[in-house]
Write a protein that holds these residues in place. Structure first.
Motif, PDB file in Angstrom:
ATOM      1  N   TRP A  67       0.830  -1.202   0.000  1.00 22.31           N
ATOM      2  CA  TRP A  67       0.000   0.000   0.000  1.00 22.31           C
ATOM      3  C   TRP A  67       0.868   1.257   0.000  1.00 22.31           C
ATOM      4  CZ3 TRP A  67      -0.934   4.339   2.924  1.00 22.31           C
ATOM      5  CH2 TRP A  67      -2.084   5.064   2.585  1.00 22.31           C
ATOM      6  N   VAL A  68       1.902   1.258   0.829  1.00 27.18           N
ATOM      7  CA  VAL A  68       2.798   2.414   0.889  1.00 27.18           C
ATOM      8  C   VAL A  68       3.483   2.605  -0.458  1.00 27.18           C
ATOM      9  CG1 VAL A  68       4.941   3.312   1.917  1.00 27.18           C
ATOM     10  CG2 VAL A  68       3.121   2.395   3.382  1.00 27.18           C
ATOM     11  N   GLU A  69       3.954   1.530  -1.068  1.00 30.48           N
ATOM     12  CA  GLU A  69       4.619   1.645  -2.367  1.00 30.48           C
ATOM     13  C   GLU A  69       3.659   2.199  -3.419  1.00 30.48           C
ATOM     14  OE1 GLU A  69       6.544  -1.222  -5.765  1.00 30.48           O
ATOM     15  OE2 GLU A  69       6.887  -1.766  -3.670  1.00 30.48           O
ATOM     16  N   ALA A  70       2.434   1.695  -3.445  1.00 25.92           N
ATOM     17  CA  ALA A  70       1.452   2.162  -4.428  1.00 25.92           C
ATOM     18  C   ALA A  70       1.083   3.630  -4.230  1.00 25.92           C
ATOM     19  CB  ALA A  70       0.201   1.295  -4.353  1.00 25.92           C
ATOM     20  N   ASN A  71       1.172   4.098  -2.992  1.00 25.90           N
ATOM     21  CA  ASN A  71       0.785   5.477  -2.675  1.00 25.90           C
ATOM     22  C   ASN A  71       1.972   6.384  -2.371  1.00 25.90           C
ATOM     23  OD1 ASN A  71      -2.326   5.455  -2.517  1.00 25.90           O
ATOM     24  ND2 ASN A  71      -1.684   3.589  -1.476  1.00 25.90           N
ATOM     25  N   PRO A  73       4.092   8.248  -4.137  1.00 26.10           N
ATOM     26  CA  PRO A  73       4.192   9.621  -4.666  1.00 26.10           C
ATOM     27  C   PRO A  73       3.353  10.619  -3.862  1.00 26.10           C
ATOM     28  CG  PRO A  73       3.943   8.065  -6.467  1.00 26.10           C
ATOM     29  CD  PRO A  73       3.702   7.308  -5.194  1.00 26.10           C
ATOM     30  N   ALA A  74       2.115  10.266  -3.555  1.00 25.78           N
ATOM     31  CA  ALA A  74       1.251  11.170  -2.785  1.00 25.78           C
ATOM     32  C   ALA A  74       1.754  11.316  -1.359  1.00 25.78           C
ATOM     33  CB  ALA A  74      -0.184  10.661  -2.788  1.00 25.78           C
ATOM     34  N   LEU A  75       2.195  10.220  -0.763  1.00 23.07           N
ATOM     35  CA  LEU A  75       2.703  10.291   0.611  1.00 23.07           C
ATOM     36  C   LEU A  75       3.941  11.180   0.685  1.00 23.07           C
ATOM     37  CD1 LEU A  75       2.285   6.531   1.626  1.00 23.07           C
ATOM     38  CD2 LEU A  75       0.902   8.466   2.419  1.00 23.07           C
ATOM     39  N   ALA A  76       4.846  11.035  -0.276  1.00 19.83           N
ATOM     40  CA  ALA A  76       6.065  11.853  -0.305  1.00 19.83           C
ATOM     41  C   ALA A  76       5.715  13.320  -0.547  1.00 19.83           C
ATOM     42  CB  ALA A  76       7.012  11.342  -1.383  1.00 19.83           C
ATOM     43  N   GLU A  77       4.743  13.564  -1.422  1.00 19.40           N
ATOM     44  CA  GLU A  77       4.329  14.945  -1.708  1.00 19.40           C
ATOM     45  C   GLU A  77       3.837  15.648  -0.442  1.00 19.40           C
ATOM     46  OE1 GLU A  77       0.799  17.138  -4.227  1.00 19.40           O
ATOM     47  OE2 GLU A  77       1.681  15.310  -5.049  1.00 19.40           O
ATOM     48  N   TYR A  78       3.201  14.893   0.431  1.00 26.33           N
ATOM     49  CA  TYR A  78       2.704  15.464   1.683  1.00 26.33           C
ATOM     50  C   TYR A  78       3.718  15.344   2.826  1.00 26.33           C
ATOM     51  CZ  TYR A  78      -1.830  16.213  -0.419  1.00 26.33           C
ATOM     52  OH  TYR A  78      -2.839  16.670  -1.222  1.00 26.33           O
ATOM     53  N   GLY A  79       4.946  14.966   2.488  1.00 26.82           N
ATOM     54  CA  GLY A  79       6.012  14.949   3.473  1.00 26.82           C
ATOM     55  C   GLY A  79       5.956  13.797   4.461  1.00 26.82           C
ATOM     56  N   ARG A  80       5.280  12.729   4.089  1.00 26.18           N
ATOM     57  CA  ARG A  80       5.167  11.585   5.001  1.00 26.18           C
ATOM     58  C   ARG A  80       6.421  10.736   4.947  1.00 26.18           C
ATOM     59  NH1 ARG A  80      -0.234  11.477   6.987  1.00 26.18           N
ATOM     60  NH2 ARG A  80       0.720  10.128   8.528  1.00 26.18           N
ATOM     61  N   ASP A  81       6.831  10.232   6.083  1.00 30.83           N
ATOM     62  CA  ASP A  81       7.947   9.294   6.187  1.00 30.83           C
ATOM     63  C   ASP A  81       7.402   7.924   5.813  1.00 30.83           C
ATOM     64  OD1 ASP A  81       9.667   7.260   7.185  1.00 30.83           O
ATOM     65  OD2 ASP A  81      10.502   8.644   8.657  1.00 30.83           O
ATOM     66  N   LEU A  82       7.816   7.417   4.652  1.00 27.47           N
ATOM     67  CA  LEU A  82       7.261   6.169   4.128  1.00 27.47           C
ATOM     68  C   LEU A  82       7.494   4.990   5.072  1.00 27.47           C
ATOM     69  CD1 LEU A  82       8.158   6.466   0.333  1.00 27.47           C
ATOM     70  CD2 LEU A  82       6.113   7.260   1.534  1.00 27.47           C
ATOM     71  N   GLU A  83       8.653   4.915   5.669  1.00 33.06           N
ATOM     72  CA  GLU A  83       8.948   3.808   6.587  1.00 33.06           C
ATOM     73  C   GLU A  83       8.090   3.898   7.842  1.00 33.06           C
ATOM     74  OE1 GLU A  83      10.135   0.370   8.195  1.00 33.06           O
ATOM     75  OE2 GLU A  83      10.360   1.032   6.114  1.00 33.06           O
ATOM     76  N   GLU A  84       7.877   5.100   8.343  1.00 30.35           N
ATOM     77  CA  GLU A  84       7.025   5.278   9.531  1.00 30.35           C
ATOM     78  C   GLU A  84       5.596   4.853   9.220  1.00 30.35           C
ATOM     79  OE1 GLU A  84       3.861   6.900  11.686  1.00 30.35           O
ATOM     80  OE2 GLU A  84       4.462   7.951   9.860  1.00 30.35           O
ATOM     81  N   VAL A  85       5.103   5.241   8.063  1.00 33.84           N
ATOM     82  CA  VAL A  85       3.735   4.874   7.671  1.00 33.84           C
ATOM     83  C   VAL A  85       3.629   3.365   7.520  1.00 33.84           C
ATOM     84  CG1 VAL A  85       1.993   5.042   5.840  1.00 33.84           C
ATOM     85  CG2 VAL A  85       3.241   7.090   6.574  1.00 33.84           C
ATOM     86  N   ARG A  86       4.591   2.744   6.832  1.00 34.12           N
ATOM     87  CA  ARG A  86       4.568   1.291   6.644  1.00 34.12           C
ATOM     88  C   ARG A  86       4.587   0.573   7.989  1.00 34.12           C
ATOM     89  NH1 ARG A  86       6.989  -2.628   7.762  1.00 34.12           N
ATOM     90  NH2 ARG A  86       8.828  -1.490   8.424  1.00 34.12           N
ATOM     91  N   ALA A  87       5.459   1.001   8.883  1.00 34.75           N
ATOM     92  CA  ALA A  87       5.574   0.358  10.196  1.00 34.75           C
ATOM     93  C   ALA A  87       4.279   0.505  10.996  1.00 34.75           C
ATOM     94  CB  ALA A  87       6.753   0.933  10.976  1.00 34.75           C
ATOM     95  N   ALA A  88       3.694   1.686  10.975  1.00 35.07           N
ATOM     96  CA  ALA A  88       2.446   1.919  11.727  1.00 35.07           C
ATOM     97  C   ALA A  88       1.305   1.055  11.189  1.00 35.07           C
ATOM     98  CB  ALA A  88       2.064   3.396  11.672  1.00 35.07           C
ATOM     99  N   LEU A  89       1.189   0.991   9.877  1.00 32.22           N
ATOM    100  CA  LEU A  89       0.111   0.177   9.289  1.00 32.22           C
ATOM    101  C   LEU A  89       0.356  -1.308   9.537  1.00 32.22           C
ATOM    102  CD1 LEU A  89      -0.397   2.072   5.907  1.00 32.22           C
ATOM    103  CD2 LEU A  89      -1.736   2.280   8.029  1.00 32.22           C
ATOM    104  N   ALA A  90       1.606  -1.754   9.392  1.00 32.98           N
ATOM    105  CA  ALA A  90       1.919  -3.170   9.584  1.00 32.98           C
ATOM    106  C   ALA A  90       1.676  -3.627  11.015  1.00 32.98           C
ATOM    107  CB  ALA A  90       3.366  -3.447   9.181  1.00 32.98           C
ATOM    108  N   LYS A  91       1.881  -2.742  11.976  1.00 32.97           N
ATOM    109  CA  LYS A  91       1.648  -3.155  13.364  1.00 32.97           C
ATOM    110  C   LYS A  91       0.175  -3.021  13.753  1.00 32.97           C
ATOM    111  CE  LYS A  91       2.494   0.991  16.036  1.00 32.97           C
ATOM    112  NZ  LYS A  91       3.163   1.639  17.111  1.00 32.97           N
ATOM    113  N   GLY A  92      -0.637  -2.499  12.847  1.00 33.10           N
ATOM    114  CA  GLY A  92      -2.068  -2.387  13.133  1.00 33.10           C
ATOM    115  C   GLY A  92      -2.401  -1.179  13.988  1.00 33.10           C
TER     116      GLY A  92
END
Length: 182
Positions: A67-71, A73-92
């Protein structure tokens, strides 16, 4: 995640015709029930958070990363840390501001894989061991019939469900693929 066609000899109600199959069916029941419970929660109830505990950690990581990979470009545009988002989603982290978006996309993808009517879901009764404490199930559309028996050489579209036994329960390891998730 896609439908696959498989040919096999599978009885979906083996205990009805062969007493020797009763024991195998009893052994297979817990893994099939765990898979069907997961699918019911995700497809019918549309609740990924409730189904989260029924998933193997490897699948959680895989779905979050995809999900993070697919999104990205938008996540980076909004300044999101991709690894932080992936970790948060993966841990539920169900309170994470991106969880609703991740959940909605994942639920739609799963719903596109499986037959839309849960009353038509069938799972083959034959054990398919894929590794240590890992079994492969095939979900198929019974067309609403309860007497479906695959005939030798018959090919049907199926959705593979890879299950792993962990901490005294069966968990969904992968859906739509016979392989371990990346």
């Amino acid at each position: 995640m896609t439908w696959q066609s498989r040919g096999m000899t599978d009885s979906f109600h083996p205990g009805l015709s062969n007493p020797e199959s009763w024991e195998e069916a009893a052994v297979q029941a817990p893994v099939a029930i765990a898979a069907l419970d997961f699918l019911t929660t995700v497809v019918q109830e549309q609740d990924l958070a409730v189904a989260w505990d029924a998933m193997d950690p490897q699948l959680k990581q895989s779905w979050a990363a995809a999900w993070v990979e697919a999104n990205s470009p938008a996540l980076a545009e909004y300044g999101r840390d991709l690894e932080e988002v992936r970790a948060a989603l993966a841990k539920g982290d169900f309170e994470h501001d991106l969880w609703p978006h991740f959940s909605r996309g994942t639920l739609c993808e799963v719903a596109s894989l499986v037959p839309s009517n849960p009353d038509w879901w069938g799972i083959g009764a034959t054990a398919r061991v894929s590794g240590m404490e890992v079994e492969l199930l095939y979900l198929h559309d019974t067309g609403g019939r309860s007497d479906v028996i695959w005939q030798p050489g018959e090919v049907k579209p199926v959705v593979p469900i890879l299950m792993r036994y962990s901490n005294e329960s069966w968990k969904v390891l992968n859906l739509g693929s016979e392989s371990f998730p990346d």
